[in-house]
Design a protein around this motif. Structure first.
Motif, PDB file in Angstrom:
ATOM      1  N   THR A 286       2.673  12.119  -5.413  1.00 14.11           N
ATOM      2  CA  THR A 286       2.537  13.503  -5.871  1.00 14.11           C
ATOM      3  C   THR A 286       2.989  13.621  -7.328  1.00 14.11           C
ATOM      4  O   THR A 286       2.301  14.238  -8.160  1.00 14.11           O
ATOM      5  CB  THR A 286       3.383  14.451  -5.000  1.00 14.11           C
ATOM      6  N   LEU A 287       4.131  13.011  -7.650  1.00 14.07           N
ATOM      7  CA  LEU A 287       4.650  13.064  -9.014  1.00 14.07           C
ATOM      8  C   LEU A 287       3.774  12.267  -9.977  1.00 14.07           C
ATOM      9  O   LEU A 287       3.545  12.683 -11.123  1.00 14.07           O
ATOM     10  CB  LEU A 287       6.078  12.530  -9.050  1.00 14.07           C
ATOM     11  N   ALA A 288       3.281  11.123  -9.517  1.00 15.70           N
ATOM     12  CA  ALA A 288       2.454  10.274 -10.383  1.00 15.70           C
ATOM     13  C   ALA A 288       1.193  10.996 -10.827  1.00 15.70           C
ATOM     14  O   ALA A 288       0.728  10.827 -11.965  1.00 15.70           O
ATOM     15  CB  ALA A 288       2.094   8.979  -9.651  1.00 15.70           C
ATOM     16  N   ARG A 289       0.629  11.832  -9.945  1.00 15.46           N
ATOM     17  CA  ARG A 289      -0.602  12.547 -10.286  1.00 15.46           C
ATOM     18  C   ARG A 289      -0.379  13.574 -11.397  1.00 15.46           C
ATOM     19  O   ARG A 289      -1.337  14.013 -12.023  1.00 15.46           O
ATOM     20  CB  ARG A 289      -1.184  13.232  -9.042  1.00 15.46           C
TER      21      ARG A 289
ATOM     22  N   HIS B 209      -3.417  10.082  -0.236  1.00 12.67           N
ATOM     23  CA  HIS B 209      -2.403  10.801  -1.004  1.00 12.67           C
ATOM     24  C   HIS B 209      -2.512  10.546  -2.503  1.00 12.67           C
ATOM     25  O   HIS B 209      -1.537  10.727  -3.246  1.00 12.67           O
ATOM     26  CB  HIS B 209      -1.005  10.445  -0.493  1.00 12.67           C
ATOM     27  N   GLY B 210      -3.692  10.123  -2.946  1.00 11.20           N
ATOM     28  CA  GLY B 210      -3.944  10.108  -4.379  1.00 11.20           C
ATOM     29  C   GLY B 210      -4.013   8.773  -5.072  1.00 11.20           C
ATOM     30  O   GLY B 210      -4.272   8.731  -6.280  1.00 11.20           O
ATOM     31  N   ALA B 211      -3.797   7.665  -4.380  1.00  6.18           N
ATOM     32  CA  ALA B 211      -3.859   6.357  -5.036  1.00  6.18           C
ATOM     33  C   ALA B 211      -5.315   5.988  -5.330  1.00  6.18           C
ATOM     34  O   ALA B 211      -6.126   5.880  -4.410  1.00  6.18           O
ATOM     35  CB  ALA B 211      -3.215   5.289  -4.159  1.00  6.18           C
ATOM     36  N   VAL B 212      -5.636   5.803  -6.594  1.00  2.00           N
ATOM     37  CA  VAL B 212      -7.009   5.432  -6.951  1.00  2.00           C
ATOM     38  C   VAL B 212      -7.247   3.952  -6.686  1.00  2.00           C
ATOM     39  O   VAL B 212      -8.385   3.513  -6.519  1.00  2.00           O
ATOM     40  CB  VAL B 212      -7.299   5.762  -8.432  1.00  2.00           C
ATOM     41  N   LYS B 213      -6.161   3.188  -6.653  1.00  2.00           N
ATOM     42  CA  LYS B 213      -6.260   1.747  -6.443  1.00  2.00           C
ATOM     43  C   LYS B 213      -4.993   1.282  -5.741  1.00  2.00           C
ATOM     44  O   LYS B 213      -3.911   1.830  -5.964  1.00  2.00           O
ATOM     45  CB  LYS B 213      -6.412   1.038  -7.787  1.00  2.00           C
ATOM     46  N   VAL B 214      -5.134   0.281  -4.873  1.00  2.00           N
ATOM     47  CA  VAL B 214      -3.974  -0.301  -4.190  1.00  2.00           C
ATOM     48  C   VAL B 214      -3.970  -1.804  -4.448  1.00  2.00           C
ATOM     49  O   VAL B 214      -4.892  -2.516  -4.019  1.00  2.00           O
ATOM     50  CB  VAL B 214      -4.006  -0.024  -2.669  1.00  2.00           C
ATOM     51  N   LEU B 215      -2.977  -2.281  -5.164  1.00  2.00           N
ATOM     52  CA  LEU B 215      -2.831  -3.707  -5.430  1.00  2.00           C
ATOM     53  C   LEU B 215      -1.932  -4.305  -4.358  1.00  2.00           C
ATOM     54  O   LEU B 215      -0.817  -3.820  -4.145  1.00  2.00           O
ATOM     55  CB  LEU B 215      -2.209  -3.927  -6.814  1.00  2.00           C
ATOM     56  N   THR B 216      -2.418  -5.334  -3.669  1.00  2.18           N
ATOM     57  CA  THR B 216      -1.654  -5.892  -2.552  1.00  2.18           C
ATOM     58  C   THR B 216      -1.373  -7.379  -2.760  1.00  2.18           C
ATOM     59  O   THR B 216      -2.165  -8.107  -3.367  1.00  2.18           O
ATOM     60  CB  THR B 216      -2.409  -5.725  -1.215  1.00  2.18           C
ATOM     61  N   ALA B 217      -0.240  -7.792  -2.243  1.00  2.00           N
ATOM     62  CA  ALA B 217       0.126  -9.214  -2.254  1.00  2.00           C
ATOM     63  C   ALA B 217       1.044  -9.479  -1.085  1.00  2.00           C
ATOM     64  O   ALA B 217       1.908  -8.651  -0.762  1.00  2.00           O
ATOM     65  CB  ALA B 217       0.809  -9.579  -3.575  1.00  2.00           C
TER      66      ALA B 217
END
Length: 320
Positions: A24-27, A51-59
């Motif tokens: 929410t704050l990041a947006r 909830h607003g993440a345009v991209k999810v980087l996973t590892a």
């Protein structure tokens, strides 16, 4: 729009509420790019996207489970280098603050910890913090490098906002220090069925006025009627009435719930430092001159052994 890295706090793919608050704050300052690490990282994408993440980087790698902190710093730095973000947001937990501090040192940036709000500014994000045992509120921004900011739980509402949530694998190279501190064992924490103290929207705390461990069930009953976490003052903890893990205060945990109810707590500065940023504060104390009444929104002058059971009964009745 600039991208903002958000480090995801999750357990086997179940995203914890403070991370959704960070989105929410990041947006407010850019497009959130979430960084999910460890077992279940890919499973977080759906909720993060909602909830607003345009991209999810996973590892995922054994290092995230078997070693402390540094592997996550290596991964977050890899995401930092790949994205070139306008800011990095991390939950303000003990681990989160260590990760943030190490990242800021590596990339040569300033860091702000324990922020309670965040807004866009002409020269970069502006963070709100409580200072000097929450006696003052400050607004500050990082003047060097990319801001690295840790945010206290309950600082923002969870606001769904559909976004792409595209999943991308993050390539991570672990440094020589990543395996320096190994986890040798884990002991599962006993579940009380109540929310985590630092993340709870409502906290009910007991202090010296509870007058013994045998009376803390009164505090627990009120907390359970509200779906709240249970806290304790230092006096109650030092007396052995409640576990140290539930201590709220300068030498305990810092909480910032929507509602904080202090029962039998005088309001010493040590305790106030850990709860003064709560949105609404209610105190129950038979001493009308107790310092706690100087900062509350609502105060009840009365014996907690009379007031708390009546309050619990009223809440239970209304819920029923």
């Amino acid at each position: 729009m600039a991208e903002v890295l958000v480090l995801v706090d999750h357990v086997d793919g179940a995203v914890r509420k403070p991370t959704l608050e960070l989105l929410t704050l990041a947006r407010r300052i850019g497009d959130p790019v979430a960084v999910a690490l460890g077992a279940g990282a890919e499973a977080t994408a759906s909720v993060l996207g909602e909830h607003g993440a345009v991209k999810v980087l996973t590892a995922d790698a054994p290092e995230f489970t078997n070693y402390l902190v540094v592997p996550k710093v290596d991964a977050l730095q890899a995401a930092f280098d790949a994205v070139g973000p306008a800011a990095v947001l991390v939950v303000s937990s003990a681990e989160g603050k260590e990760i943030a501090a190490r990242l800021a040192l590596r990339v040569g940036s300033g860091i702000i910890t324990d922020a309670t709000d965040l807004e866009a500014g002409e020269q970069g994000p502006v963070a709100t913090q409580a200072a000097f045992a929450a006696s003052y509120t400050t607004k500050s921004r990082v003047s060097k490098g990319v801001p690295v900011i840790t945010v206290k739980p309950n600082s923002a509402p969870v606001e769904p906002a559909a976004a792409a949530g595209t999943v991308e694998a993050l390539s991570v190279s672990f440094g020589a220090t990543a395996t320096g501190t190994k986890v040798t064992g884990r002991t599962p924490r006993e579940s009380t069925g109540r929310p985590e103290l630092t993340e709870a929207a409502i906290v009910v705390s007991g202090g010296r006025g509870v007058n013994g461990a045998e009376n803390f069930p009164l505090i627990e009953a009120l907390a359970d009627s509200l779906g709240a976490a249970v806290g304790a003052s230092r006096a109650a903890v030092d007396a052995g009435w409640y576990p140290h893990t539930s201590q709220v205060g300068q030498t305990g945990k810092s909480v910032s719930p929507q509602l904080y109810i202090a029962s039998g707590i005088s309001g010493a500065i040590q305790h106030r430092a850990g709860m003064q940023t709560s949105k609404t504060i209610v105190a129950i104390n038979k001493d009308a001159e107790a310092p706690i009444f100087d900062l509350v929104d609502y105060g009840v002058v009365g014996d907690l052994f009379t007031v708390v059971p009546q309050l619990t009964e009223e809440i239970t009745t209304r819920k029923g």
